[in-house]
Design a protein around this motif. Structure first.
Motif, short mmCIF file in Angstrom:
data_model
loop_
_atom_site.label_atom_id
_atom_site.label_comp_id
_atom_site.label_asym_id
_atom_site.label_seq_id
_atom_site.Cartn_x
_atom_site.Cartn_y
_atom_site.Cartn_z
N GLU A 61 0.85 -1.19 0.00
CA GLU A 61 0.00 0.00 0.00
C GLU A 61 0.89 1.24 0.00
OE1 GLU A 61 -2.92 0.15 3.07
OE2 GLU A 61 -4.00 -1.63 2.36
N HIS B 111 -7.97 8.39 -0.06
CA HIS B 111 -7.58 7.84 1.23
C HIS B 111 -8.76 7.96 2.20
CE1 HIS B 111 -5.39 7.11 4.94
NE2 HIS B 111 -4.37 6.68 4.20
N LEU C 297 -4.97 6.57 -1.96
CA LEU C 297 -4.40 5.32 -1.46
C LEU C 297 -4.29 4.33 -2.61
CD1 LEU C 297 -3.50 3.52 0.91
CD2 LEU C 297 -5.90 2.82 1.16
N LYS D 127 -3.51 0.45 -3.54
CA LYS D 127 -3.37 -0.92 -3.08
C LYS D 127 -2.88 -1.76 -4.26
CE LYS D 127 -6.97 -0.68 0.47
NZ LYS D 127 -8.24 -1.28 1.00
#
Length: 210
Positions: free
Chosen positions: A7, A113, A121, A123
């Motif tokens: 991440e 996020h 964010l 992933k």
């Protein structure tokens, strides 16, 4: 089969990251990518779906050449979905060249996020599968370690490297500033021309009264 996950948080809003992904090449972080071809692109239910073919040129180490051969041009398939309503971008990439021997399936998901809407964010997951060769588990571990080491520079298929994304964003910011400067200069020149014309007519009316 080996699975690698990671991440990362970008200090940029989701919309900025999405724009940067479409303009990531060329970039100095990775000069191996030689071409990107759009195979298909469409909008379904408000979601932009794209299928692209990536071609790259890499000098393989000797151990890899003995496994997959001497080919230097590698191809990968990238499928992406951009959902502006959910603010989510998903990319799924898999190698086409020598995929029957070494298969790397990569999935990246970009979302705002959850704790800071001004950030994004990422992933990331990569699944490495090696088939039909000696020491397959060792090769899987070796490739997974390489992916982890290079994640900051570029991803498995060189498409979403973190440093490359930051470079593109800086380039976009520079282009905006250059455009603003050019626009300001044009406006200033236009204003000066209008002032000169107005002054000329004013002087003409003064020296040649009706």
């Amino acid at each position: 089969m080996k699975i690698w996950t990671s991440e990362h948080t970008f200090d940029h809003p989701w919309e900025t990251i999405v724009q940067a992904t479409w303009r990531k090449y060329p970039n100095p972080m990775n000069t191996a990518v030689k071409g990107i071809d759009v195979i298909d692109r469409k909008v379904e239910n408000g979601i932009l779906k794209s299928h692209r073919l990536l071609s790259s040129q890499w000098g393989l180490p000797n151990w890899a050449r003995s496994v997959v051969g001497s080919t230097n041009i590698f191809y990968a398939s990238e499928r992406s979905e951009v959902d502006p309503k959910r603010r989510q971008m998903t990319l799924e990439t898999n190698n086409l060249t020598y995929g029957h021997v070494i298969a790397v399936d990569e999935r990246l998901v970009y979302q705002p996020h959850p704790e800071d809407n001004s950030k994004t964010l990422l992933k990331q997951e990569a699944v490495v599968t090696v088939r039909g060769i000696p020491l397959s588990s060792y090769v899987e571990n070796l490739l997974t370690s390489k992916i982890s080491h290079n994640a900051g520079k570029f991803s498995v298929f060189f498409c979403q490297g973190r440093m490359a994304i930051e470079w593109v964003i800086n380039k976009l910011d520079s282009e905006v500033q250059d455009l603003k400067s050019s626009t300001d200069e044009i406006l200033n020149q236009t204003k000066k021309s209008i002032d000169d014309i107005t002054r000329h007519h004013h002087n003409s009316d003064f020296t040649n009264p009706a």
